[in-house]
Design a protein around this motif. Structure first.
Motif, PDB file in Angstrom:
ATOM      1  N   TRP A   1      21.857 -38.670 -28.246  1.00  0.00           N
ATOM      2  CA  TRP A   1      23.151 -38.990 -28.830  1.00  0.00           C
ATOM      3  C   TRP A   1      23.009 -39.092 -30.338  1.00  0.00           C
ATOM      4  N   VAL A   2      23.689 -38.199 -31.062  1.00  0.00           N
ATOM      5  CA  VAL A   2      23.557 -38.107 -32.519  1.00  0.00           C
ATOM      6  C   VAL A   2      24.914 -38.370 -33.176  1.00  0.00           C
ATOM      7  N   LEU A   3      24.883 -39.131 -34.250  1.00  0.00           N
ATOM      8  CA  LEU A   3      26.101 -39.532 -34.942  1.00  0.00           C
ATOM      9  C   LEU A   3      26.530 -38.466 -35.961  1.00  0.00           C
ATOM     10  N   THR A   4      27.070 -37.381 -35.443  1.00  0.00           N
ATOM     11  CA  THR A   4      27.597 -36.329 -36.312  1.00  0.00           C
ATOM     12  C   THR A   4      29.084 -36.575 -36.567  1.00  0.00           C
ATOM     13  N   GLU A   5      29.611 -35.875 -37.565  1.00  0.00           N
ATOM     14  CA  GLU A   5      31.044 -35.978 -37.841  1.00  0.00           C
ATOM     15  C   GLU A   5      31.863 -35.579 -36.620  1.00  0.00           C
ATOM     16  N   THR A   6      31.395 -34.532 -35.937  1.00  0.00           N
ATOM     17  CA  THR A   6      32.109 -34.032 -34.762  1.00  0.00           C
ATOM     18  C   THR A   6      32.090 -35.044 -33.626  1.00  0.00           C
ATOM     19  N   GLU A   7      30.949 -35.709 -33.429  1.00  0.00           N
ATOM     20  CA  GLU A   7      30.847 -36.685 -32.355  1.00  0.00           C
ATOM     21  C   GLU A   7      31.731 -37.901 -32.619  1.00  0.00           C
ATOM     22  N   ILE A   8      31.790 -38.341 -33.857  1.00  0.00           N
ATOM     23  CA  ILE A   8      32.671 -39.460 -34.205  1.00  0.00           C
ATOM     24  C   ILE A   8      34.117 -39.117 -33.847  1.00  0.00           C
ATOM     25  N   LYS A   9      34.534 -37.919 -34.221  1.00  0.00           N
ATOM     26  CA  LYS A   9      35.911 -37.482 -33.953  1.00  0.00           C
ATOM     27  C   LYS A   9      36.149 -37.290 -32.458  1.00  0.00           C
ATOM     28  N   ARG A  10      35.164 -36.724 -31.760  1.00  0.00           N
ATOM     29  CA  ARG A  10      35.307 -36.441 -30.327  1.00  0.00           C
ATOM     30  C   ARG A  10      35.528 -37.726 -29.535  1.00  0.00           C
ATOM     31  N   LYS A  11      34.759 -38.753 -29.847  1.00  0.00           N
ATOM     32  CA  LYS A  11      34.902 -40.023 -29.138  1.00  0.00           C
ATOM     33  C   LYS A  11      36.232 -40.708 -29.464  1.00  0.00           C
ATOM     34  N   GLN A  12      36.700 -40.540 -30.680  1.00  0.00           N
ATOM     35  CA  GLN A  12      38.018 -41.098 -31.029  1.00  0.00           C
ATOM     36  C   GLN A  12      39.114 -40.401 -30.232  1.00  0.00           C
ATOM     37  N   GLU A  13      38.962 -39.090 -30.040  1.00  0.00           N
ATOM     38  CA  GLU A  13      39.930 -38.339 -29.247  1.00  0.00           C
ATOM     39  C   GLU A  13      39.913 -38.775 -27.787  1.00  0.00           C
ATOM     40  N   HIS A  14      38.780 -39.351 -27.351  1.00  0.00           N
ATOM     41  CA  HIS A  14      38.660 -39.853 -25.987  1.00  0.00           C
ATOM     42  C   HIS A  14      39.179 -41.277 -25.853  1.00  0.00           C
ATOM     43  N   GLY A  15      39.725 -41.817 -26.939  1.00  0.00           N
ATOM     44  CA  GLY A  15      40.355 -43.120 -26.865  1.00  0.00           C
ATOM     45  C   GLY A  15      39.565 -44.268 -27.460  1.00  0.00           C
ATOM     46  N   LEU A  16      38.377 -43.995 -28.014  1.00  0.00           N
ATOM     47  CA  LEU A  16      37.593 -45.065 -28.625  1.00  0.00           C
ATOM     48  C   LEU A  16      38.099 -45.352 -30.042  1.00  0.00           C
ATOM     49  N   SER A  17      37.710 -46.498 -30.579  1.00  0.00           N
ATOM     50  CA  SER A  17      38.178 -46.898 -31.902  1.00  0.00           C
ATOM     51  C   SER A  17      37.474 -46.098 -32.996  1.00  0.00           C
ATOM     52  N   GLU A  18      37.955 -46.248 -34.220  1.00  0.00           N
ATOM     53  CA  GLU A  18      37.361 -45.544 -35.350  1.00  0.00           C
ATOM     54  C   GLU A  18      35.945 -46.028 -35.643  1.00  0.00           C
ATOM     55  N   THR A  19      35.612 -47.228 -35.188  1.00  0.00           N
ATOM     56  CA  THR A  19      34.284 -47.804 -35.447  1.00  0.00           C
ATOM     57  C   THR A  19      33.469 -47.965 -34.164  1.00  0.00           C
ATOM     58  N   TRP A  20      33.719 -47.116 -33.163  1.00  0.00           N
ATOM     59  CA  TRP A  20      33.063 -47.250 -31.862  1.00  0.00           C
ATOM     60  C   TRP A  20      31.540 -47.256 -31.971  1.00  0.00           C
ATOM     61  N   TYR A  21      30.989 -46.528 -32.935  1.00  0.00           N
ATOM     62  CA  TYR A  21      29.542 -46.368 -33.057  1.00  0.00           C
ATOM     63  C   TYR A  21      28.852 -47.588 -33.671  1.00  0.00           C
ATOM     64  N   LYS A  22      29.626 -48.584 -34.085  1.00  0.00           N
ATOM     65  CA  LYS A  22      29.036 -49.766 -34.716  1.00  0.00           C
ATOM     66  C   LYS A  22      28.711 -50.881 -33.719  1.00  0.00           C
ATOM     67  N   SER A  23      29.160 -50.742 -32.484  1.00  0.00           N
ATOM     68  CA  SER A  23      28.875 -51.771 -31.478  1.00  0.00           C
ATOM     69  C   SER A  23      28.636 -51.098 -30.129  1.00  0.00           C
ATOM     70  N   LEU A  24      27.401 -50.677 -29.906  1.00  0.00           N
ATOM     71  CA  LEU A  24      27.036 -49.960 -28.693  1.00  0.00           C
ATOM     72  C   LEU A  24      26.133 -50.810 -27.810  1.00  0.00           C
ATOM     73  N   PRO A  25      26.246 -50.709 -26.492  1.00  0.00           N
ATOM     74  CA  PRO A  25      25.380 -51.463 -25.587  1.00  0.00           C
ATOM     75  C   PRO A  25      23.917 -51.036 -25.744  1.00  0.00           C
ATOM     76  N   ASP A  26      23.008 -51.961 -25.472  1.00  0.00           N
ATOM     77  CA  ASP A  26      21.580 -51.653 -25.557  1.00  0.00           C
ATOM     78  C   ASP A  26      21.193 -50.481 -24.667  1.00  0.00           C
ATOM     79  N   MET A  27      21.908 -50.305 -23.552  1.00  0.00           N
ATOM     80  CA  MET A  27      21.613 -49.214 -22.642  1.00  0.00           C
ATOM     81  C   MET A  27      21.664 -47.869 -23.351  1.00  0.00           C
ATOM     82  N   TYR A  28      22.626 -47.706 -24.248  1.00  0.00           N
ATOM     83  CA  TYR A  28      22.810 -46.438 -24.950  1.00  0.00           C
ATOM     84  C   TYR A  28      22.104 -46.407 -26.298  1.00  0.00           C
TER      85      TYR A  28
END
Length: 263
Positions: A184-211
């Protein structure tokens, strides 16, 4: 300068991992052929690198003629070819219900067939320089996420191609073929893709230890750092290998049932 005077084609290098690899290769002394679909983004990367060390070619890899054109661009601009990075890919959601033949063929054309055609077009020139190929795959090649069916199939095919050609081409032509499978890599495209899936603009700042045991996911520049080893002479005679770049083991790890902690 681990890549001094080497000429490298990097597909999908206007953003994300490809851009990071291009910037790092230039830092290590290489000249690069940038490629992508977005002219504006490509020009930004070209300006950042400088026209004396890079050239930009905008084209669709789904078109078979693009492979030969990219090789010709490299030869015209820099007179030789030392390496090819097959990075460009369609990262698109799909599952068994919505994946039909036409869609699967479209994904395979870019993610699997195009890399093969590029290797074929580059091979005469790579054999002259005893160069190499680096395929950028994905940990999804091993099984894939349920909603990444077509993408995962395409990356599985790419991984088999790497192992096959890594043996055949090195024995016959002296050309190494290897692959890195990013997680799992924090690219510009991935940030946008996850937002399109309904996650917040800052989804990558609070991730479970599992991921993200480290508290974050991988940065593109960290993938680029690994790419330099495979592209450089430091790699020696290693060929036909696939290396995972993820922060947790891919086998024996179960995802939590509740993923609501990803915001």
């Amino acid at each position: 300068m681990r890549l001094q005077d080497k000429v490298i084609i990097i597909t999908g290098s206007t953003t994300g991992i490809g851009k990071a690899i291009a910037l790092r290769c230039v830092e290590e002394g290489a000249k690069v052929v940038l490629h992508g679909l977005e002219e504006e983004l490509g020009q930004e990367v070209l300006t950042e690198i400088g026209p004396e060390k890079a050239v930009l070619y905008i084209a669709d890899l789904a078109k078979e003629e693009t492979a030969g054109q990219l090789v010709e661009v490299a030869l015209k601009a820099f007179g030789k070819l030392d390496a090819l990075v097959n990075n460009a890919a369609m990262v698109v959601s799909s599952n068994i219900e919505d994946t039909d033949g036409a869609f699967l063929h479209k994904v395979l054309a870019v993610n699997t067939v195009a890399p093969l055609l590029l290797i074929k077009a580059a091979l005469p020139h790579l054999s002259e320089t005893k160069g190499n190929v680096l395929n950028i795959g994905s940990v999804n090649a091993w099984s894939g996420e349920p909603n990444l069916l077509a993408y995962s199939i395409s990356k599985g095919g790419l991984m088999t191609m790497t192992r096959n050609l890594g043996d055949a081409l090195f024995r016959d032509k002296g050309v190494r073929v290897n692959q890195i499978n990013p997680g799992w890599v924090l690219t510009e495209t991935e940030i946008k893709r996850k937002q399109e899936h309904g996650l917040s603009e800052t989804w990558y700042k609070s991730l479970p230890d599992m991921y993200a045991p480290s508290g974050r996911i991988i940065w593109p520049k960290e993938i680029a750092a690994a790419a330099v080893f495979w592209l450089s002479d430091e790699c020696g005679p290693i060929s036909g290998q696939v290396m995972e770049l993820e922060q947790h083991p891919m086998i024996g790890r179960n995802a939590p049932k509740d993923t609501s902690t990803i915001k």
